[in-house]
Design a protein around this motif. Structure first.
Motif, PDB file in Angstrom:
ATOM      1  N   TRP B 199      18.112  -0.414   0.479  1.00  0.00           N
ATOM      2  CA  TRP B 199      16.844  -0.786  -0.163  1.00  0.00           C
ATOM      3  C   TRP B 199      16.867  -2.265  -0.532  1.00  0.00           C
ATOM      4  CZ3 TRP B 199      15.419  -2.576  -5.035  1.00  0.00           C
ATOM      5  CH2 TRP B 199      14.090  -2.381  -5.424  1.00  0.00           C
ATOM      6  N   LYS B 202      16.329  -4.381   2.422  1.00  0.00           N
ATOM      7  CA  LYS B 202      14.931  -4.339   2.814  1.00  0.00           C
ATOM      8  C   LYS B 202      14.066  -5.268   1.941  1.00  0.00           C
ATOM      9  CE  LYS B 202      12.606  -0.520   1.955  1.00  0.00           C
ATOM     10  NZ  LYS B 202      12.285   0.912   2.088  1.00  0.00           N
ATOM     11  N   ASP B 237       5.229   0.675  -4.584  1.00  0.00           N
ATOM     12  CA  ASP B 237       5.767   1.570  -3.548  1.00  0.00           C
ATOM     13  C   ASP B 237       7.291   1.501  -3.503  1.00  0.00           C
ATOM     14  OD1 ASP B 237       3.249   2.351  -2.895  1.00  0.00           O
ATOM     15  OD2 ASP B 237       3.080   1.092  -1.102  1.00  0.00           O
ATOM     16  N   LEU B 238       7.810   0.293  -3.559  1.00  0.00           N
ATOM     17  CA  LEU B 238       9.267   0.130  -3.511  1.00  0.00           C
ATOM     18  C   LEU B 238       9.932   0.781  -4.726  1.00  0.00           C
ATOM     19  CD1 LEU B 238       9.352  -3.576  -2.288  1.00  0.00           C
ATOM     20  CD2 LEU B 238      10.305  -1.605  -1.044  1.00  0.00           C
ATOM     21  N   GLN B 240       8.677   3.300  -6.448  1.00  0.00           N
ATOM     22  CA  GLN B 240       8.568   4.756  -6.322  1.00  0.00           C
ATOM     23  C   GLN B 240       9.633   5.319  -5.401  1.00  0.00           C
ATOM     24  OE1 GLN B 240       4.545   6.118  -5.535  1.00  0.00           O
ATOM     25  NE2 GLN B 240       3.930   5.496  -7.591  1.00  0.00           N
ATOM     26  N   GLU B 241       9.951   4.570  -4.370  1.00  0.00           N
ATOM     27  CA  GLU B 241      11.006   5.003  -3.453  1.00  0.00           C
ATOM     28  C   GLU B 241      12.320   5.177  -4.217  1.00  0.00           C
ATOM     29  OE1 GLU B 241      11.288   2.394  -0.034  1.00  0.00           O
ATOM     30  OE2 GLU B 241      13.336   3.126   0.326  1.00  0.00           O
ATOM     31  N   LEU B 242      12.648   4.223  -5.068  1.00  0.00           N
ATOM     32  CA  LEU B 242      13.893   4.332  -5.848  1.00  0.00           C
ATOM     33  C   LEU B 242      13.811   5.460  -6.859  1.00  0.00           C
ATOM     34  CD1 LEU B 242      15.369   0.885  -6.808  1.00  0.00           C
ATOM     35  CD2 LEU B 242      15.919   2.398  -4.907  1.00  0.00           C
ATOM     36  N   GLU B 243      12.644   5.621  -7.444  1.00  0.00           N
ATOM     37  CA  GLU B 243      12.463   6.672  -8.439  1.00  0.00           C
ATOM     38  C   GLU B 243      12.722   8.040  -7.809  1.00  0.00           C
ATOM     39  OE1 GLU B 243       8.749   6.133 -10.386  1.00  0.00           O
ATOM     40  OE2 GLU B 243       9.370   7.285 -12.135  1.00  0.00           O
ATOM     41  N   GLU B 244      12.262   8.219  -6.566  1.00  0.00           N
ATOM     42  CA  GLU B 244      12.499   9.499  -5.882  1.00  0.00           C
ATOM     43  C   GLU B 244      13.967   9.666  -5.506  1.00  0.00           C
ATOM     44  OE1 GLU B 244       9.493   9.525  -2.785  1.00  0.00           O
ATOM     45  OE2 GLU B 244       7.995   9.350  -4.395  1.00  0.00           O
ATOM     46  N   ARG B 245      14.616   8.551  -5.170  1.00  0.00           N
ATOM     47  CA  ARG B 245      16.017   8.630  -4.794  1.00  0.00           C
ATOM     48  C   ARG B 245      16.932   8.832  -5.989  1.00  0.00           C
ATOM     49  NH1 ARG B 245      16.958   3.918  -0.361  1.00  0.00           N
ATOM     50  NH2 ARG B 245      19.116   3.953  -1.016  1.00  0.00           N
TER      51      ARG B 245
END
Lengths: 414, 414
Positions: B199, B202, B237-238, B240-245
């Motif tokens: 991440w 990215k 968005d970025l 949220q991606e970490l929050e889900e991970r």
């Protein structure tokens, strides 16, 4: 000795972190007779670090640097220092073992980045960091000393007190400026100054420096002698004079914390204490427990935040709550006396108030706080009228509670 | 635009005052797209001021200076700036009238030193100070701007927002740097960096800046866009991606405190909570109460510091204490389950440990902390292995307790 401080990190420059490290180091150094004539905060880029370090090394005999070290970011600072001091990085076996032990003790896996924290510039003296994995580094060049430390405050403080100051004292044969501090509570700075105006004239006439250092409801009086330790007895006499004049306010010397002074008193007298807290929510209890060895006098507390728990846990009467409200002299008396029985302590402190920022009424505005202290000799109450800042109100209330307890214990156990 | 800050005053260098002005200005400027690349604190002597100002003016296009102005001390700074900018001091009629009005409004006598505050360098643009008697000064030289302001925080803030920023915005056609922060708890900086390495690659490839800002058991991730607010959606968005991970570790955005995030969650779900504390001594409870409006979900606590109170208040069995000790999984389970009944809350958190610095054994070293959280759905336990610093152990334990509660509540109230 001319000294300066460099702090590294964008978080300081963009204001996400307030630089408290510089203030702490400034205090420590100036109290040891080393004058800081500049502090600089820079971003963690190679060019900025080199420019700041080089200018500082040419200007000052001592450069203290914090920040820019740590598992995810120590590359830049460490490599830059290697370049500046023209020395290679090499894994230091002792440091590696310390880092391994650090992770083993905490049952946590050790990563490759942590191994890299054991890579140290060959030309530096490594200063062991007992609180973390980033070691301190002591360099010398152009007759100047540069010390690099991590920016995490407690790691920096550990390195400063255990490694840096002892080395400096040895090296410099520091003739310390001698100063001592008298701690007072519950009297404002200007009011205190008015009360001791004649004393102040006297100490100034004798050549002492005097500073008022206020913080919450505490004011420290710092007396500085330009003549050094030979004035120790005279300063003690001057402090005793104030102590006799202001027995309610003077609680100790030399940066002792109020909770520590109170703890020592309770331990000496063999007295136990407990608390029944409402608006302070456990902060008073936490202050007692913050002192190591507090189990000798502190037994426990009840945080009765709701009216229901005030009734159930310590037996406050429903009628009292209805008639006088939770924030009232009657309620804190019942809390203190009931709580003292439940907790089975010699003294019990009860606190109930409106901490804010909202929740006040015309009759009881935000900042109204009642406290009661119950003991075998009787129950004493006190009402504070504070401002509307919640966290400040809680902190100030706790200080007043501790000091009121101190004065009551002294009166009852002379 | 390159900017830097200079603060003047010995009280900062010797650590008597923490420099909060720089942090405040750093935030304001960076949120307006002006990057501060250095801040310097110096003493109020002519030589130091000239040296610092001259170096800064040659390096930066904007130099903001605070301090060294005011009725008892403005001589040095003002005269030094006159010398540096080669301009005379002259009484400014408008400023004089403003100062006269200031004293008239407050019914206070105006002294000669206050009249002298109306003497301004002829070459500067005067910035009116509505909060006090020391005016701001705006100089230009070498295509750089220097602004001198008083050091009193609210006077400086008034000048910055009302005078300095509007002028800068007009002059520079500023596009703001945009940054947001993701808050994580319970995962070390290096471990976090490893988990999100892809991440991180990215976001860096997309041109964002990324900083890890650790403090106790919290790490803040700060993402900076050089393109400004147009990146708001992409950053969200970025995040949220970490929050889900990392659902266990990510607890909020933009400097929200953990106790605030937990409090909001409890309030949203209509859940009540209480605590039964031993080694943390009320600190967890105080964290709940530190948030205004906490009475919506926090009911109360029991600080059972002694074994006797653990038995009496929450019904821990004597056999449990004898067989397993006060610091054990069995004891915290009984504390949590017993305490939940006594306090009559939906969730109850119990903590018992050895905070240090002494008191450990081979089997249970200093830093061993057990916690249990009881709810209708069951009781969950956790053991921490911390260091030997008492205050740190207490703070870290409280953070872990809050986050463990957060995760349990989320799991049980999806």
């Amino acid at each position: 000795m001319r000294a300066e401080i460099i702090t590294i990190g964008d978080e300081i420059l963009i204001g996400q972190t307030v630089d408290t490290n510089s203030a702490w180091m400034g205090q420590l150094l100036s109290s040891n007779g080393i004058s800081i004539f500049r502090t600089t905060s820079i971003s963690d880029t190679k060019d900025e670090i080199i420019a700041a370090v080089d200018a500082a090394m040419q200007r000052s005999e001592l450069v203290l640097m914090t920040g820019g070290l740590g598992p995810t970011k120590d590359d830049i600072t460490k490599h830059t220092l290697c370049e500046y001091f023209d020395t290679p990085l090499k894994i230091n076996q002792e440091v590696l073992e310390r880092i391994e032990a650090f992770f083993a003790q905490r049952n946590r896996p050790m990563l490759e980045v942590n191994v890299q924290q054991a890579a140290m510039p060959e030309a530096c003296t490594v200063l062991p960091n007992k609180q973390g994995t980033a070691s301190g580094m002591w360099f010398e060049k152009y007759n100047s000393i540069l010390v690099s430390m991590p920016g995490v405050p407690y790691e920096m403080k550990g390195l400063m007190t255990e490694e840096v100051m002892p080395r400096l004292q040895k090296r410099l044969n520091i003739s310390a400026i001698y100063h001592r501090t008298l701690m007072t509570q519950g009297i404002g700075e200007s009011f205190l100054a008015e009360q001791i105006a004649d004393w102040e004239d006297k100490v100034r006439a004798e050549g002492f420096g005097l500073a008022y250092l206020p913080n919450l409801s505490t004011v420290k009086l710092r007396l500085t002698s330009p003549r050094g330790e030979e004035d120790a007895t005279r300063i003690e006499d001057l402090f005793q004079e104030l102590e006799e004049r202001l027995p309610v306010h003077v609680f100790g010397r030399d940066d002792v914390m109020l909770e520590e002074a109170v703890g020592n008193l309770l331990k000496d007298k063999g007295i136990t204490v407990g608390a029944i807290e409402s608006c302070t929510g456990g902060e008073l209890s936490a202050k007692f427990v913050s002192i190591a060895g507090s189990s000798a006098y502190y037994l426990g507390s009840l945080v009765t935040y709701t009216d229901a728990l005030k009734q159930k846990m310590v037996g406050v009467q429903k009628e009292t709550l209805v008639k006088h409200g939770a924030v009232s002299e009657q309620t804190v008396i019942e809390m203190a006396e009931g709580g003292r029985k439940v907790l089975d302590t010699d003294y019990a402190i009860a606190i109930s108030g409106i901490a804010g920022p909202d929740g006040g009424t015309e009759e009881k505005p935000v900042g109204t706080v009642w406290m009661a202290i119950a003991s075998e000799q009787g129950t004493q109450t006190r009402c504070l009228h504070l401002g509307s800042n919640r966290s400040r109100n809680i902190q100030i209330t706790v200080q007043h509670a501790l000091n009121t307890l101190r004065v009551k214990v002294l009166a009852e156990h002379a």
